[in-house]
Design a protein around this motif. Structure first.
Motif, short mmCIF file in Angstrom:
data_model
loop_
_atom_site.label_atom_id
_atom_site.label_comp_id
_atom_site.label_asym_id
_atom_site.label_seq_id
_atom_site.Cartn_x
_atom_site.Cartn_y
_atom_site.Cartn_z
N ILE A 1 0.82 -1.22 0.00
CA ILE A 1 0.00 0.00 0.00
C ILE A 1 0.85 1.27 0.00
O ILE A 1 0.32 2.37 0.05
CB ILE A 1 -0.99 0.02 1.18
N GLY A 2 2.16 1.13 -0.05
CA GLY A 2 3.04 2.28 -0.21
C GLY A 2 3.17 3.15 1.01
O GLY A 2 3.19 4.39 0.91
N MET A 3 3.31 2.54 2.18
CA MET A 3 3.45 3.31 3.41
C MET A 3 4.82 3.96 3.49
O MET A 3 5.83 3.40 3.05
CB MET A 3 3.25 2.41 4.63
N GLU A 4 4.87 5.14 4.08
CA GLU A 4 6.14 5.83 4.29
C GLU A 4 6.96 5.13 5.36
O GLU A 4 6.42 4.54 6.30
CB GLU A 4 5.90 7.28 4.71
N GLU A 5 8.28 5.21 5.22
CA GLU A 5 9.16 4.66 6.24
C GLU A 5 9.02 5.46 7.53
O GLU A 5 8.83 6.68 7.52
CB GLU A 5 10.62 4.70 5.76
N SER A 6 9.16 4.77 8.65
CA SER A 6 8.99 5.41 9.95
C SER A 6 10.15 6.35 10.29
O SER A 6 9.96 7.39 10.91
CB SER A 6 8.86 4.35 11.03
N GLY A 7 11.35 5.95 9.92
CA GLY A 7 12.53 6.72 10.33
C GLY A 7 13.14 6.22 11.61
O GLY A 7 14.27 6.58 11.96
N ARG A 8 12.41 5.38 12.34
CA ARG A 8 12.96 4.81 13.57
C ARG A 8 13.85 3.62 13.24
O ARG A 8 13.74 3.01 12.18
CB ARG A 8 11.83 4.36 14.50
N VAL A 9 14.73 3.30 14.17
CA VAL A 9 15.62 2.15 13.99
C VAL A 9 15.48 1.24 15.21
O VAL A 9 15.13 1.70 16.31
CB VAL A 9 17.10 2.58 13.81
N PRO A 10 15.76 -0.06 15.03
CA PRO A 10 15.63 -0.98 16.17
C PRO A 10 16.67 -0.72 17.24
O PRO A 10 17.71 -0.10 16.99
CB PRO A 10 15.80 -2.36 15.53
N GLU A 11 16.39 -1.22 18.43
CA GLU A 11 17.35 -1.11 19.53
C GLU A 11 18.61 -1.91 19.19
O GLU A 11 18.60 -2.82 18.36
CB GLU A 11 16.71 -1.68 20.81
#
Length: 320
Positions: A90-100
């Motif tokens: 559905i073409g969602m934008e990337e969150s910008g967060r990264v995993p711990e």
């Protein structure tokens, strides 16, 4: 309040399971998401975990990246019903967060030690991370309150005639988990999940509710519904992982039987869960409560009642 960690491979039904858990603020405290290779690869599922948290407005919840392949074999083919990205394309934008920085297994071990006897593990993908934690820490099993798994089947699989997808991806991990000696395991397999079918009327209701979350669910389930039509010309889609969350909110949604469960790791039945009901096989030692049936009406009342409570009467009318 139940403290839970959701181990997940998002995945469309994973997304709905997570959203439902996050909506139950009085009943469930979601401590973290841990990700695992499954429906799509580990990089995509980890990005998807952040996207789902963004939809829910819960950027406070940490995400720990887990295993990129099964414990003892190469990657299996990804599921083909979730779209190339795992969330319906559905073409969602990337969150910008990264995993711990800490790995999923190390986090599970540490958190279980810090909150001994308080944590419910909710694995709704392959069991690789859980099995790794078992192998790394002999005390891990004793530190966990319970494990509620979406996976397995008493009768028919969905990848092969015998194997359900999550167990099929990493059978060795599933075998380790069931042999580990957890105080309580509930296996929510395909025998129960086939009762939780999002039919076209309820899916249309999600569109008409017209909130960001309801429109997300409607949109993301499009490719899922298309896949189910392609498999057997069935209208709608099965909400497998979501049933686990519903059970955490109301255990009466499931009918279970005490069982001994083993997992086959080779041959024609590779990945199959072998379920021995204790009532029939009295020589076996119970290691699981296996779900045999779900209450369809109750499930959707839970699902809509928590996420969209003002539309609960509409749901009851649709279900009859």
């Amino acid at each position: 309040m139940r403290k839970i960690i959701i181990d997940t491979d998002p995945g469309i039904d994973d997304a709905l399971a997570i959203l439902l858990a996050l909506s139950a603020k009085e009943e469930l405290e979601v401590l973290a998401l841990t990700t695992v290779n499954g429906n799509v690869d580990i990089e995509k599922v980890t990005k998807n975990a952040f996207k789902i948290l963004d939809v829910a407005g819960r950027r406070d919840i940490p995400v720990y990246k887990g295993n990129s392949k099964p414990l003892m074999r190469e990657n299996s083919m990804p599921a083909d019903c979730h779209g190339d990205d795992g969330l319906g394309n559905i073409g969602m934008e990337e969150s910008g967060r990264v995993p711990e920085e800490e790995s999923a297994a190390d986090f599970l071990i540490r958190k279980a030690r810090e909150e001994k006897g308080e944590i419910t593990l909710v694995p709704i993908g392959p069991l690789t991370n859980i099995a790794e934690a078992i192998q790394k820490d002999p005390e891990f099993v004793k530190n966990i309150k319970e494990v509620v798994i979406m996976g397995g089947a008493i009768h028919e699989g969905n990848v092969t005639p015998h194997a359900e997808f999550n167990f099929w991806v990493d059978p060795e991990a599933a075998k380790i988990v069931f042999q580990a000696g957890f105080e309580k395991i509930v296996m929510v397999g395909l025998d129960a999940t086939r009762y939780v079918w999002l039919d076209p009327a309820l899916r249309e209701l999600l569109y008409q509710i017209n909130t960001p979350v309801s429109r997300f669910i409607h949109k993301v389930t499009r490719v899922y519904a298309d896949a189910h039509w392609g498999y057997g010309q069935k209208l709608g889609c099965e909400l497998c992982d979501v049933l686990v969350t519903a059970y955490l909110l109301d255990t009466s949604v499931l009918e279970t039987t005490d069982a001994f469960v083993d997992v086959e790791t080779q041959g024609l039945c590779d990945g199959a869960s072998v379920v021995y009901p204790i009532w029939k096989y009295g020589d076996r030692q119970k290691n699981c409560e296996a779900a045999v049936k779900a209450d369809t009406k109750k499930f959707f009342e839970i699902f809509f009642g928590y996420l969209f409570p003002e539309y609960l009467e509409n749901v009851k009318k649709i279900q009859g």
